[in-house]
Design an enzyme around this catalytic site. Sequence first.
Site, PDB file in Angstrom:
ATOM      1  N   GLU A 284      -2.928   9.338   1.147  1.00 15.51           N
ATOM      2  CA  GLU A 284      -2.313  10.300   2.057  1.00 15.51           C
ATOM      3  C   GLU A 284      -0.827  10.382   1.701  1.00 15.51           C
ATOM      4  O   GLU A 284      -0.131   9.378   1.695  1.00 15.51           O
ATOM      5  CB  GLU A 284      -2.531   9.822   3.500  1.00 15.51           C
ATOM      6  CG  GLU A 284      -1.604  10.402   4.547  1.00 15.51           C
ATOM      7  CD  GLU A 284      -1.581  11.905   4.579  1.00 15.51           C
ATOM      8  OE1 GLU A 284      -2.650  12.520   4.594  1.00 15.51           O
ATOM      9  OE2 GLU A 284      -0.471  12.463   4.578  1.00 15.51           O
TER      10      GLU A 284
ATOM     11  N   CYS B  97       0.203  10.687  11.325  1.00 12.46           N
ATOM     12  CA  CYS B  97      -0.846  10.584  10.319  1.00 12.46           C
ATOM     13  C   CYS B  97      -2.179  11.069  10.853  1.00 12.46           C
ATOM     14  O   CYS B  97      -2.507  10.844  12.013  1.00 12.46           O
ATOM     15  CB  CYS B  97      -0.974   9.127   9.875  1.00 12.46           C
ATOM     16  SG  CYS B  97      -2.119   8.918   8.523  1.00 12.46           S
TER      17      CYS B  97
ATOM     18  N   CYS C 244      -5.031   7.352   9.669  1.00  9.88           N
ATOM     19  CA  CYS C 244      -5.108   6.303  10.686  1.00  9.88           C
ATOM     20  C   CYS C 244      -4.757   7.001  12.002  1.00  9.88           C
ATOM     21  O   CYS C 244      -3.716   6.798  12.578  1.00  9.88           O
ATOM     22  CB  CYS C 244      -4.141   5.182  10.377  1.00  9.88           C
ATOM     23  SG  CYS C 244      -2.442   5.700  10.253  1.00  9.88           S
TER      24      CYS C 244
ATOM     25  N   HIS D 209      -0.910   5.273  15.852  1.00  9.94           N
ATOM     26  CA  HIS D 209       0.442   5.455  16.394  1.00  9.94           C
ATOM     27  C   HIS D 209       0.400   5.763  17.889  1.00  9.94           C
ATOM     28  O   HIS D 209       1.366   5.485  18.605  1.00  9.94           O
ATOM     29  CB  HIS D 209       1.197   6.520  15.606  1.00  9.94           C
ATOM     30  CG  HIS D 209       1.423   6.101  14.184  1.00  9.94           C
ATOM     31  ND1 HIS D 209       2.368   5.163  13.840  1.00  9.94           N
ATOM     32  CD2 HIS D 209       0.787   6.433  13.040  1.00  9.94           C
ATOM     33  CE1 HIS D 209       2.315   4.954  12.532  1.00  9.94           C
ATOM     34  NE2 HIS D 209       1.349   5.708  12.017  1.00  9.94           N
TER      35      HIS D 209
ATOM     36  N   ARG E 138      -4.206  -0.297   7.698  1.00  9.11           N
ATOM     37  CA  ARG E 138      -3.394  -0.755   6.571  1.00  9.11           C
ATOM     38  C   ARG E 138      -2.483  -1.921   6.920  1.00  9.11           C
ATOM     39  O   ARG E 138      -1.740  -2.390   6.074  1.00  9.11           O
ATOM     40  CB  ARG E 138      -2.595   0.413   5.999  1.00  9.11           C
ATOM     41  CG  ARG E 138      -3.502   1.373   5.307  1.00  9.11           C
ATOM     42  CD  ARG E 138      -2.949   2.779   5.171  1.00  9.11           C
ATOM     43  NE  ARG E 138      -4.053   3.656   4.812  1.00  9.11           N
ATOM     44  CZ  ARG E 138      -4.983   4.083   5.679  1.00  9.11           C
ATOM     45  NH1 ARG E 138      -4.914   3.753   6.947  1.00  9.11           N
ATOM     46  NH2 ARG E 138      -5.994   4.821   5.271  1.00  9.11           N
TER      47      ARG E 138
ATOM     48  N   SER F 255       2.456   0.834   5.719  1.00  7.43           N
ATOM     49  CA  SER F 255       2.763   1.264   4.345  1.00  7.43           C
ATOM     50  C   SER F 255       4.256   1.152   4.043  1.00  7.43           C
ATOM     51  O   SER F 255       4.655   1.166   2.880  1.00  7.43           O
ATOM     52  CB  SER F 255       2.247   2.675   4.063  1.00  7.43           C
ATOM     53  OG  SER F 255       0.832   2.656   3.995  1.00  7.43           O
TER      54      SER F 255
ATOM     55  N   CYS G 176      -0.510   4.938   2.402  1.00  3.82           N
ATOM     56  CA  CYS G 176      -0.365   6.140   3.226  1.00  3.82           C
ATOM     57  C   CYS G 176       1.112   6.423   3.410  1.00  3.82           C
ATOM     58  O   CYS G 176       1.791   5.746   4.176  1.00  3.82           O
ATOM     59  CB  CYS G 176      -1.020   5.995   4.583  1.00  3.82           C
ATOM     60  SG  CYS G 176      -0.711   7.436   5.606  1.00  3.82           S
TER      61      CYS G 176
ATOM     62  N   CYS H 284       2.366   7.936   6.944  1.00  7.07           N
ATOM     63  CA  CYS H 284       2.731   6.879   7.885  1.00  7.07           C
ATOM     64  C   CYS H 284       4.025   6.188   7.470  1.00  7.07           C
ATOM     65  O   CYS H 284       4.906   5.972   8.283  1.00  7.07           O
ATOM     66  CB  CYS H 284       1.634   5.820   7.928  1.00  7.07           C
ATOM     67  SG  CYS H 284       0.352   6.208   9.085  1.00  7.07           S
TER      68      CYS H 284
HETATM   69 NI1  NFE Z   1      -1.427   6.955   7.714  1.00  8.00          NI
HETATM   70 FE1  NFE Z   1      -1.222   4.094   8.796  1.00  8.00          FE
HETATM   71  C1  NFE Z   1      -2.477   2.843   8.815  1.00  8.00           C
HETATM   72  C2  NFE Z   1      -0.195   3.336  10.025  1.00  8.00           C
HETATM   73  S1  NFE Z   1       0.130   3.398   7.319  1.00  8.00           S
HETATM   74  S2  NFE Z   1      -2.429   5.330   7.410  1.00  8.00           S
HETATM   75  O1  NFE Z   1      -3.312   2.203   8.749  1.00  8.00           O
HETATM   76  O2  NFE Z   1       0.461   2.932  10.823  1.00  8.00           O
HETATM   77  O3  NFE Z   1       0.280   2.193   6.613  1.00  8.00           O
END
Ligand code: NFE
Length: 569
Positions: free
Chosen positions: A13, A60, A63, A67, A481, A504, A548, A551
Amino acid sequence: MTHVVVDPISRIEGHLRIEAEVEGGAVKQAWSSSTMFRGVELILEGRDPRDAWAFTQRICGVCTTVHAIASIRAVEHAIGATPPPNARILRNLIIAAQNVHDHVIHFYHLQALDWVDVVSALSGDPAKTARLAQSISDWPLSSAAYFSGVRARVKAFVERGQLGIFANAYWGHPAYRLPPEANLMALAHYLEALDWQRRFVKIHAVLGGKNPHLQSFLVGGMATPVDPDAQASLNMGTIAQLRQLVAEGVDFVSRVYVPDVLAIAPFYKDWFSIGPGVTNYLSYGDFPLDDSADPVLYLPAGVIHDNDLSRIAPVDQGKIDEYVTHSWYDYTMGDDKGLNPYHGQTNPHYTGPKPPFKRLNVEEKYSWLKSPRYDGAPMQVGPLARMLVAYGTGRPSRARQLIDSALKQLGAQPAALFSTLGRIAARALEAQVLVESMGMWVDALAEQMARRDFRIQDTSRWDPGTWPRECFGAGFHEAPRGALGHWVHIRDGRIAKYQCVVPSTWNAGPRDARGQPGPYEASLEGTPVAKPEQPLEILRTVHSFDPCMACGVHVVDASRRELARVRAS
Ligand code: NFE
Ligand code: MG
């Protein structure tokens, strides 16, 4: 010395660029750069903190729940709201479903083709493939006729020049080692996983109205009524549906995903010592099992230093700082300082070369990601960090059991986990631990209904008039992640400051003030590269973290967007 640029790295992503110096057939040094800026932390300033989850969730779409979860936890911490048991249980189910869904997609659709050669699969013998599949699992789709059908379907694509989802890969690269039959079996499962994920994610539709971006989150609880006697609420019909979807999840993960990983790994055993990188690991832990202020977590929290699983330290969030020494941001107190997220700053300032450019200036700033550090040290986060903390603490026991049994089957020691292949194996085993755990939370929800406890939100803090004039909160979560934190500062009922430190960012961030590489950068050092113009091995190690960037940086600069470029010079 060959300078290799992979930009963008695909099957992730967002936008990630890796530059590497290759010497003597291996990476000597590498630099990780996110080439995309997003400004979600800034968009939140001045808004109602009860709305923050709906904005941050849009960081994102992969995932897609994470958030929102971190945000409601941060705001609840700040204002003193306590979600009731039903909300905790529903959140655990949503989080587990997210992790499992994400891990399966990552393995088959974002990572497998680094190891599985689709073109070779076309010469796989269906009868031999059937024997192989039946020897590793009792999954029913394993007849010669089935594999013959899969081969014919993909062959028809290829002959029409419509490789589509299989285009732009390094087919025939010498680093591919699976026999054609293993390639054909994995390819069949790639296609099955596409279909499976569509069904499994219905758990999110049932609990959140839709996927991506579930709609049922609420500060202080969840927005889903629980009542076995009402039609338009979570009722006994929902419980039955959840049981069915979870059973399908357990089935696919334990009879297809995990067996595939364990069947592919022996062909690539050297990858159990390639890509170790940073030797510190961080997990915030997740899945609260009770409703106290300091609940027992199903996946425990912990910090591992120097690969030492015998001493796992508790997490102290005061030790988290973000650096921008090599990131396109300015800190008002100087760019060599680290800032705890409660005092974090997001002042974007691009100083990189004007595109299109050949090389980043890695001596200066070179990424839109910051560099998070724990007590000054870089940390790996993600499924491997969580499974190592689980292994070291012995909790949950199922994790340790699955890891031991996988290591035994592979004839490997726990140290093999500190590697590129270790990250991939840990993700698969974690998927099994979590999908199996979901039944426990479905049962818990049914018990709540049986005892007629339908509470879903702590409304005592909903009115901003009940909040302190100024308050601070931090929300922690284990996203697919890895370790995710949101920090919020509320003043006069509005968000004064909001900071996200994302998995990430931990893994893909650039060097810090002391020059210490981030986890991607460190793990690439020593990675073999047989053909610098086709850096398949670099993809293997980077993909093992499941990158990602959406993110990690948390508005795409359209003028800087490139479609595809891989170059060795
Ligand atoms: Ni957009 Fe995310 C996950 C978050 S990033 S994928 O899992 O927070 O590392
Ligand atoms: Mg941030």
